[in-house]
Write a protein that holds these residues in place. Structure first.
Motif, PDB file in Angstrom:
ATOM      1  N   VAL A   1      -1.977  11.017  -4.552  1.00  0.00           N
ATOM      2  CA  VAL A   1      -2.576  11.206  -3.226  1.00  0.00           C
ATOM      3  C   VAL A   1      -1.705  12.134  -2.381  1.00  0.00           C
ATOM      4  CG1 VAL A   1      -3.139  10.059  -1.037  1.00  0.00           C
ATOM      5  CG2 VAL A   1      -3.864   9.044  -3.212  1.00  0.00           C
TER       6      VAL A   1
ATOM      7  N   CYS B   1      -9.120  12.827  -2.111  1.00  0.00           N
ATOM      8  CA  CYS B   1      -7.855  12.610  -2.831  1.00  0.00           C
ATOM      9  C   CYS B   1      -7.697  11.178  -3.335  1.00  0.00           C
ATOM     10  CB  CYS B   1      -6.668  12.975  -1.941  1.00  0.00           C
ATOM     11  SG  CYS B   1      -6.338  11.819  -0.607  1.00  0.00           S
ATOM     12  N   GLY B   2      -8.618  10.284  -2.961  1.00  0.00           N
ATOM     13  CA  GLY B   2      -8.545   8.911  -3.448  1.00  0.00           C
ATOM     14  C   GLY B   2      -7.866   7.947  -2.506  1.00  0.00           C
ATOM     15  N   ALA B   3      -7.627   8.357  -1.250  1.00  0.00           N
ATOM     16  CA  ALA B   3      -7.062   7.443  -0.254  1.00  0.00           C
ATOM     17  C   ALA B   3      -8.133   6.469   0.207  1.00  0.00           C
ATOM     18  CB  ALA B   3      -6.508   8.218   0.931  1.00  0.00           C
ATOM     19  N   GLU B   4      -7.701   5.332   0.738  1.00  0.00           N
ATOM     20  CA  GLU B   4      -8.625   4.280   1.154  1.00  0.00           C
ATOM     21  C   GLU B   4      -8.829   4.249   2.661  1.00  0.00           C
ATOM     22  OE1 GLU B   4      -6.539   0.885  -0.225  1.00  0.00           O
ATOM     23  OE2 GLU B   4      -6.988   1.226  -2.349  1.00  0.00           O
TER      24      GLU B   4
ATOM     25  N   ALA C   1      -9.466  12.350   2.721  1.00  0.00           N
ATOM     26  CA  ALA C   1      -9.043  11.064   2.162  1.00  0.00           C
ATOM     27  C   ALA C   1      -9.943  10.652   0.993  1.00  0.00           C
ATOM     28  CB  ALA C   1      -9.070   9.989   3.247  1.00  0.00           C
TER      29      ALA C   1
ATOM     30  N   SER D   1      -1.334   4.853  -6.677  1.00  0.00           N
ATOM     31  CA  SER D   1      -1.915   6.188  -6.507  1.00  0.00           C
ATOM     32  C   SER D   1      -1.097   7.074  -5.580  1.00  0.00           C
ATOM     33  CB  SER D   1      -3.343   6.070  -5.955  1.00  0.00           C
ATOM     34  OG  SER D   1      -4.157   5.278  -6.785  1.00  0.00           O
TER      35      SER D   1
ATOM     36  N   PHE E   1      -2.339   8.121   6.079  1.00  0.00           N
ATOM     37  CA  PHE E   1      -3.271   7.830   4.986  1.00  0.00           C
ATOM     38  C   PHE E   1      -2.767   6.620   4.209  1.00  0.00           C
ATOM     39  CE2 PHE E   1      -3.705  12.320   5.898  1.00  0.00           C
ATOM     40  CZ  PHE E   1      -5.048  12.604   5.739  1.00  0.00           C
ATOM     41  N   HIS E   2      -3.679   5.698   3.888  1.00  0.00           N
ATOM     42  CA  HIS E   2      -3.342   4.539   3.067  1.00  0.00           C
ATOM     43  C   HIS E   2      -4.019   4.692   1.706  1.00  0.00           C
ATOM     44  CE1 HIS E   2      -2.328   1.605   6.593  1.00  0.00           C
ATOM     45  NE2 HIS E   2      -1.851   2.815   6.784  1.00  0.00           N
ATOM     46  N   CYS E   3      -3.337   4.237   0.665  1.00  0.00           N
ATOM     47  CA  CYS E   3      -3.908   4.291  -0.674  1.00  0.00           C
ATOM     48  C   CYS E   3      -3.318   3.165  -1.513  1.00  0.00           C
ATOM     49  CB  CYS E   3      -3.621   5.650  -1.335  1.00  0.00           C
ATOM     50  SG  CYS E   3      -1.870   5.981  -1.628  1.00  0.00           S
TER      51      CYS E   3
ATOM     52  N   LYS F   1       0.831  -1.191   0.000  1.00  0.00           N
ATOM     53  CA  LYS F   1       0.000   0.000   0.000  1.00  0.00           C
ATOM     54  C   LYS F   1       0.872   1.250   0.000  1.00  0.00           C
ATOM     55  CE  LYS F   1      -4.262  -1.570   0.215  1.00  0.00           C
ATOM     56  NZ  LYS F   1      -5.259  -1.229  -0.836  1.00  0.00           N
TER      57      LYS F   1
END
Length: 267
Positions: A213, A188-191, A185, A209, A203-205, A161
């Motif tokens: 991110v 910006c497209g973080a998970e 989150a 990405s 933040f995890h993504c 990740k």
């Protein structure tokens, strides 16, 4: 699968991720105890010389694997150079490392899987010219802490990740910070986002990405690091004694000059 541990959270996001959030909250139930046992790790990682050594190794690996010293043509090198920038690594030092790596094809990256105390799994990333010597040193450490090489397949306990670490905004409580971070989150497209054990926002993504991110989050937060890491998907609970043994083993492993980074699935 956004973990925020808030009593209420963005409804449209929670509806999609409720089952995953339940699993992850349970997985991290004992995380603070493990973090407290490993409290010395943060101090070690913060040492300027040690950090720069690890970054130099990562640059050499990125150049070797990416086949180019141009960050525009080598995304892995670009990510490491961004880490170096955030760590305030001198530009002259960076250029010297890149020049050295482009003229010397020595050293290789390896990953070793260890079954540690209490059957926890540890992944060890190495960069060395002498893997047999490095493995001898690792074997000595493992033997002293009741550990052994995993038979293979241990990596299935992890997934890669993108991890973006940002300074926590001052003067606000956790609920307010996490509610805002949750919205950021999603935007910006973080998970995933949480306040980690160092009191920073994490933040995890998706690994692919990470660059985008991090760039978006930098508009709102002071980002201190952004990197691709192995995150455990299957955790392993340990007794207090097993945690202590595992912490001692990891400290010794991370002190080896060949070791770039370690990952574990301890909860």
């Amino acid at each position: 699968m956004l973990r925020t541990f808030l009593p209420s959270v963005n409804a449209r996001f929670l509806a999609l991720n409720f089952d995953c959030a339940q699993h992850l909250c349970k997985r991290y139930a004992g995380h603070s105890k493990w973090a407290n046992i490993r409290h010395t790790k943060g101090a070690k990682d913060a040492q300027r010389g040690a950090l720069f050594t690890k970054l130099a190794q990562k640059m050499k690996i990125a150049i070797q694997e990416g086949g180019s010293t141009d960050p525009k043509l080598n995304i892995n090198l670009e990510q490491v150079l961004e880490q170096a920038r955030r760590a305030n690594m001198p530009g002259a030092t960076v250029q010297s490392i890149i020049k050295s790596a482009s003229t010397k094809g020595t050293g290789q990256k390896y990953q070793i899987e260890i079954r540690g105390p209490g059957s926890c799994i540890v992944l060890v990333d190495l960069f060395t010219e002498h893997i047999h010597h490095a493995k001898q040193n690792i074997s000595t450490i493992m033997k002293k802490h009741g550990s052994k090489y995993a038979d293979g397949g241990a990596k299935h306990c992890f997934e890669q990740k993108g991890i973006v670490i940002a300074e926590r905004p001052a003067g606000k409580d956790d609920a307010v910070i996490l509610e805002k971070a949750t919205d950021d989150a999603i935007e910006c497209g973080a998970e995933d986002v949480k306040i980690n054990d160092e009191d920073h926002l994490e933040f995890h993504c998706a690994a692919s990405s990470l660059k985008n991110v991090a760039a978006v989050l930098e508009k709102t937060y002071i980002v201190t690091s952004a990197s691709v890491e192995y995150i455990p998907t299957i955790g392993q609970e340990l007794t207090d004694q097993e945690m202590t043994d595992a912490a001692k083993m990891l400290d010794k492993l991370e002190a080896l000059p060949e070791v770039i980074q370690t990952y574990n699935n301890i909860i």
